[in-house]
Design an enzyme around this catalytic site. Structure first.
Site, short mmCIF file in Angstrom:
data_model
loop_
_atom_site.label_atom_id
_atom_site.label_comp_id
_atom_site.label_asym_id
_atom_site.label_seq_id
_atom_site.Cartn_x
_atom_site.Cartn_y
_atom_site.Cartn_z
N ASN A 9 -3.56 5.03 6.49
CA ASN A 9 -3.54 6.53 5.67
C ASN A 9 -4.73 6.47 4.68
O ASN A 9 -4.42 5.89 3.43
CB ASN A 9 -2.31 7.21 5.21
CG ASN A 9 -2.53 8.33 4.57
OD1 ASN A 9 -3.56 8.73 4.62
ND2 ASN A 9 -1.54 9.02 3.80
N TRP A 10 -5.88 6.73 5.05
CA TRP A 10 -6.97 6.44 4.02
C TRP A 10 -7.04 7.47 2.83
O TRP A 10 -7.75 7.40 1.69
CB TRP A 10 -8.54 6.66 4.83
CG TRP A 10 -8.60 5.63 5.75
CD1 TRP A 10 -7.85 4.42 5.97
CD2 TRP A 10 -9.90 5.47 6.54
NE1 TRP A 10 -8.45 3.78 7.24
CE2 TRP A 10 -9.66 4.46 7.56
CE3 TRP A 10 -11.16 6.30 6.73
CZ2 TRP A 10 -10.63 3.78 8.54
CZ3 TRP A 10 -12.01 5.51 7.78
CH2 TRP A 10 -11.73 4.59 8.37
N LYS A 11 -6.17 8.42 2.90
CA LYS A 11 -6.07 9.68 1.86
C LYS A 11 -7.56 10.15 1.78
O LYS A 11 -8.35 10.30 2.69
CB LYS A 11 -5.30 8.87 0.60
CG LYS A 11 -4.04 8.28 1.03
CD LYS A 11 -3.25 8.33 -0.06
CE LYS A 11 -1.86 7.53 0.57
NZ LYS A 11 -0.77 7.39 -0.51
N HIS A 95 3.47 14.60 4.46
CA HIS A 95 3.03 13.34 3.37
C HIS A 95 3.79 13.85 1.98
O HIS A 95 3.46 14.95 1.62
CB HIS A 95 1.71 13.09 3.37
CG HIS A 95 1.69 11.52 2.73
ND1 HIS A 95 1.68 11.63 1.36
CD2 HIS A 95 1.69 10.40 2.89
CE1 HIS A 95 1.38 10.29 0.87
NE2 HIS A 95 1.54 9.71 2.02
N GLU A 97 2.39 13.60 -0.78
CA GLU A 97 1.48 14.20 -1.45
C GLU A 97 1.28 15.55 -1.13
O GLU A 97 1.00 16.47 -2.05
CB GLU A 97 0.26 13.26 -1.66
CG GLU A 97 0.34 11.85 -2.36
CD GLU A 97 -0.42 10.83 -1.70
OE1 GLU A 97 -1.38 11.01 -0.73
OE2 GLU A 97 -0.10 9.71 -2.27
N GLU A 167 8.77 6.95 3.80
CA GLU A 167 8.06 6.60 2.49
C GLU A 167 8.79 7.16 1.29
O GLU A 167 8.74 7.84 0.74
CB GLU A 167 6.72 7.39 2.39
CG GLU A 167 5.78 7.05 3.86
CD GLU A 167 4.43 7.29 3.36
OE1 GLU A 167 3.72 6.45 3.69
OE2 GLU A 167 4.05 8.30 3.24
N GLY A 173 1.75 3.95 -3.72
CA GLY A 173 0.55 3.61 -4.61
C GLY A 173 1.02 2.98 -6.02
O GLY A 173 0.12 3.00 -7.00
N SER A 212 3.22 0.76 -0.82
CA SER A 212 2.84 -0.50 -1.23
C SER A 212 3.07 -1.47 -0.11
O SER A 212 3.29 -2.68 -0.68
CB SER A 212 3.39 -0.74 -2.45
OG SER A 212 3.11 0.25 -3.45
N GLY A 233 -1.34 2.95 2.95
CA GLY A 233 -2.17 3.58 1.79
C GLY A 233 -3.50 2.57 1.43
O GLY A 233 -4.29 2.21 2.45
N GLY A 234 -3.36 2.12 0.30
CA GLY A 234 -4.36 1.30 -0.22
C GLY A 234 -4.59 0.21 0.62
O GLY A 234 -5.81 -0.21 0.56
#
Ligand code: 13P
Length: 249
Positions: A9-11, A95, A97, A167, A173, A212, A233-234
């Protein structure tokens, strides 16, 4: 046997230049990932560009959202048919967010889910508790409520057509990963909840962990019996890290 899925997930990250480099890097190392399917979920504006980078490589494409309506006056939304046209196999839905920063309710998430399934896009349904909820001991109630919003309106068989991503919000993150035992416990709870309605659906649905996950902790998380992959993510923004997670499967 459930196949492992590692989805990035590149956000809201990247540029035309950086996504080209990232895709070149992923494709270059893809042959070494033998035990997992890989997918990337870029920002919507890059979906078609990423599709052309993918070419005939075995990388699934996913969007980060999908509208709960077919078409019309819904400014800023993404129609399911447009996502299909762009080559999307998956759509991330609900998600944390989107839920916390943009006010998406369980009901809206369920409607988006319904539209994805009806259009042949596989939802990656995100659920998970906040730190406060975990500390008050209501993790299971929270994930149950988030799942029930979909099950009560779409039925248990619809869950068989999606991927679930657990999640924990406190792990997203933050560099704080759920321990393999903590994650496995919630994954097992989710699967047993589904099994009470359909053993078949519970057996086949892939439940990913997100929060993470990285090259260093992936192997242990992915070795848990009810963890069927990761929503990353990251660490999905660097080809070497993303591939290392795929190889850890
Ligand atoms: P991080 O891997 O950056 O914690 O993000 C997880 C996530 O939210 C994936 O959807």
């Amino acid at each position: 046997m459930r196949r492992t899925l590692i989805a990035g997930n590149w956000k809201m990250n990247g540029s035309l230049e950086s996504i080209g480099e990232l895709m070149d890097g992923i494709k270059a190392g893809l042959a070494e990932v033998t035990n997992a399917d890989m997918a990337v979920c870029p920002p919507a504006i890059y979906l078609m560009k990423v599709k052309s980078h993918i070419g005939d490589a075995a990388i699934g494409l996913g969007s980060q959202n999908i509208c709960d309506q077919e078409s019309g006056a819904f400014t800023g939304e993404l129609a399911p048919a447009m996502l299909k046209e762009a080559g999307c196999k998956y759509a991330i839905i609900g998600h944390s967010e989107r839920r916390s920063l943009y006010g998406e309710s369980d009901d809206l998430v369920a409607r988006r889910f319904a539209m994805a399934v009806a259009s042949g896009v596989t939802p990656i349904l995100c659920i998970g508790e906040t730190l406060e909820e975990r500390e008050s001991g209501v993790t299971e109630q929270v994930v149950s409520r988030q799942l029930d919003a979909v099950i009560d309106t779409q039925g248990i068989d619809a869950i068989g057509q999606c991927v679930i991503a657990y999640e924990p919000v406190w792990a997203i993150g933050t560099g704080k990963t759920a321990s393999p035992e903590q994650a496995q416990a919630v994954h097992a709870f989710i699967r047993s909840k589904l099994a009470a309605l359909s053993v078949d659906v519970a057996d086949k649905v892939q439940i990913l962990y997100g929060g993470s996950m990285n090259a260093a902790n992936a192997a242990e998380l992915l070795s848990q019996p009810d963890i069927d992959g990761g929503l990353i993510g990251g660490a999905s923004l660097k080809a070497a890290d993303f591939l290392a997670i795929g190889k850890a499967a």
